[in-house]
Design an enzyme around this catalytic site. Structure first.
Site, mmCIF file in Angstrom:
data_model
loop_
_atom_site.group_PDB
_atom_site.id
_atom_site.type_symbol
_atom_site.label_atom_id
_atom_site.label_comp_id
_atom_site.label_asym_id
_atom_site.label_seq_id
_atom_site.Cartn_x
_atom_site.Cartn_y
_atom_site.Cartn_z
ATOM 1 N N LYS A 1 0.983 -1.262 0.079
ATOM 2 C CA LYS A 1 0.143 0.016 0.099
ATOM 3 C C LYS A 1 0.758 1.272 -0.114
ATOM 4 C CE LYS A 1 -3.242 -2.708 2.351
ATOM 5 N NZ LYS A 1 -4.825 -2.953 2.860
ATOM 6 N N HIS B 1 -7.983 -3.104 -6.652
ATOM 7 C CA HIS B 1 -7.917 -3.359 -4.952
ATOM 8 C C HIS B 1 -9.258 -2.667 -4.543
ATOM 9 C CE1 HIS B 1 -6.843 -3.344 -0.900
ATOM 10 N NE2 HIS B 1 -6.166 -4.176 -1.069
ATOM 11 N N GLU C 1 -10.827 -10.788 -1.736
ATOM 12 C CA GLU C 1 -10.618 -10.198 -0.700
ATOM 13 C C GLU C 1 -11.728 -9.519 -0.051
ATOM 14 O OE1 GLU C 1 -6.479 -8.584 -0.367
ATOM 15 O OE2 GLU C 1 -7.148 -7.227 -1.559
ATOM 16 N N GLY D 1 -7.472 -5.427 6.706
ATOM 17 C CA GLY D 1 -7.003 -4.454 7.686
ATOM 18 C C GLY D 1 -7.636 -4.421 8.854
ATOM 19 N N SER E 1 -6.311 -9.963 6.251
ATOM 20 C CA SER E 1 -5.823 -10.088 7.556
ATOM 21 C C SER E 1 -5.085 -11.561 7.639
ATOM 22 C CB SER E 1 -7.180 -9.907 8.577
ATOM 23 O OG SER E 1 -7.451 -8.683 8.644
ATOM 24 N N GLY F 1 -1.736 -7.644 3.019
ATOM 25 C CA GLY F 1 -1.382 -6.334 3.203
ATOM 26 C C GLY F 1 -0.607 -5.962 4.388
ATOM 27 N N GLY F 2 -0.934 -5.730 5.789
ATOM 28 C CA GLY F 2 -0.237 -5.183 6.722
ATOM 29 C C GLY F 2 1.064 -6.003 7.121
HETATM 30 C C1 PEP Z 1 -4.802 -6.057 1.156
HETATM 31 O O1 PEP Z 1 -4.625 -4.732 1.287
HETATM 32 O O2 PEP Z 1 -4.902 -6.441 0.067
HETATM 33 C C2 PEP Z 1 -4.916 -6.652 2.494
HETATM 34 C C3 PEP Z 1 -5.281 -7.931 2.381
HETATM 35 O O3 PEP Z 1 -4.608 -6.163 3.492
HETATM 36 P P1 PEP Z 1 -4.558 -7.161 5.074
HETATM 37 O O4 PEP Z 1 -3.504 -8.221 4.839
HETATM 38 O O5 PEP Z 1 -3.716 -5.873 5.930
HETATM 39 O O6 PEP Z 1 -6.120 -7.107 5.641
#
Ligand code: PEP
Length: 264
Positions: free
Chosen positions: A16, A106, A176, A182, A222, A243-244
């Site tokens: 990100k 996204h 997703e 997140g 997540s 993501g994170g």
């Molecule tokens: C993402 O941004 O594609 C994502 C899945 O974020 P996170 O893993 O932080 O939920």
């Protein structure tokens, strides 16, 4: 006919809007060393990072110079190829930087930048025109889940994104659920499987059965090293979009080493 066993699992890290180009170099180095120390086998899992645009040249140079077994891509691209589109980035530029992949659609682009299914489709076609593999992100909000049930929105978004894409074109689809991104809330592996199977059926309709069997379908939302195994045990989940947790090289390397804890 391609089978699930032929699909190389894919672990993708979406940074990100985090990390400048110097921080990007430090993270990629640490990630590569951590994977090496852990005897990661790139034949069994493909690992990719998706840094901000401004980091791509540094990441490309580092991976190339040190011959790291890491792929990389961008987080977005323009539906146009060139011209008076201030602030946009062409797929041609990404290809010139050796990007293999590009995220398209996204939920943070769909929601924060008003990207409709038509825009997402135009971006998928632009990626394909420039020889980039689009990682097409689909997923429902909590309200859509209540209104339409589990698979309806991701399936409709997948079909819309693939309009006009020729059979035999490599794509990746990432399921997703928006409510899981997140938030620390995670879909169950069973739900990820149900939606993954529905997406695969949608790909067979939009392209061919062979394409559906060859396409890698990821779960995102997540994902951590502690919950990846449950997802990767599902026959229609071929990896994760992270993501994170991709900002922590130790944690991300732990996710990339999932075969160890999946026991497959
Ligand atoms: C993402 O941004 O594609 C994502 C899945 O974020 P996170 O893993 O932080 O939920």
């Amino acid at each position: 006919m391609t089978t699930g066993a032929d699909r190389r699992p894919f672990i993708a890290g979406n940074w990100k809007m985090n990390l400048d180009h110097l921080q990007a170099i430090a993270l990629v180095q640490k990630l590569a060393w951590t994977l090496k120390d852990a005897a990661y086998d790139p034949k069994g899992v493909e690992v990719a990072v998706f840094p901000p645009f401004t980091d791509l040249r540094s990441v490309q140079t580092l991976i190339d110079a040190d011959r790291f077994d890491l792929a990389f891509g961008a987080q977005d691209l323009s539906p146009k190829d060139s011209g008076a589109y201030t602030g946009d980035i062409s797929g041609a530029f990404l290809k010139a930087l050796d990007c293999s992949y590009v995220l398209v659609g996204h939920s943070e682009r769909r929601q924060g930048h008003g990207e409709t299914d038509e825009v997402v489709n135009a971006k998928v076609l632009a990626a394909v025109r420039h020889g980039l593999v689009p990682v097409i992100c689909v997923g429902e909000t909590e309200a859509e889940l209540e209104q339409h049930g589990t698979s309806a929105v991701p399936v409709a978004q997948t079909k819309a994104a693939l309009a006009g894409v020729a059979a035999g074109t490599p794509v990746v689809v990432a399921y997703e659920p928006v409510w899981a991104i997140g938030t620390g809330k995670v879909a169950t592996p069973e739900t990820a499987q149900e939606v993954g199977a529905a997406i695969r059926a949608a790909i067979a309709e939009a392209l061919t059965e062979e394409d559906a069997a060859a396409t890698r379908i990821l779960y995102g939302g997540s994902v951590k090293s502690g919950n990846i195994a449950g997802f990767l045990r599902q026959p229609d989940v071929d990896g994760a979009l992270v993501g994170g947790a991709s900002l922590d090289p130790t944690e991300f390397a732990g996710i990339a080493r999932f075969p160890k804890h999946v026991g497959v």
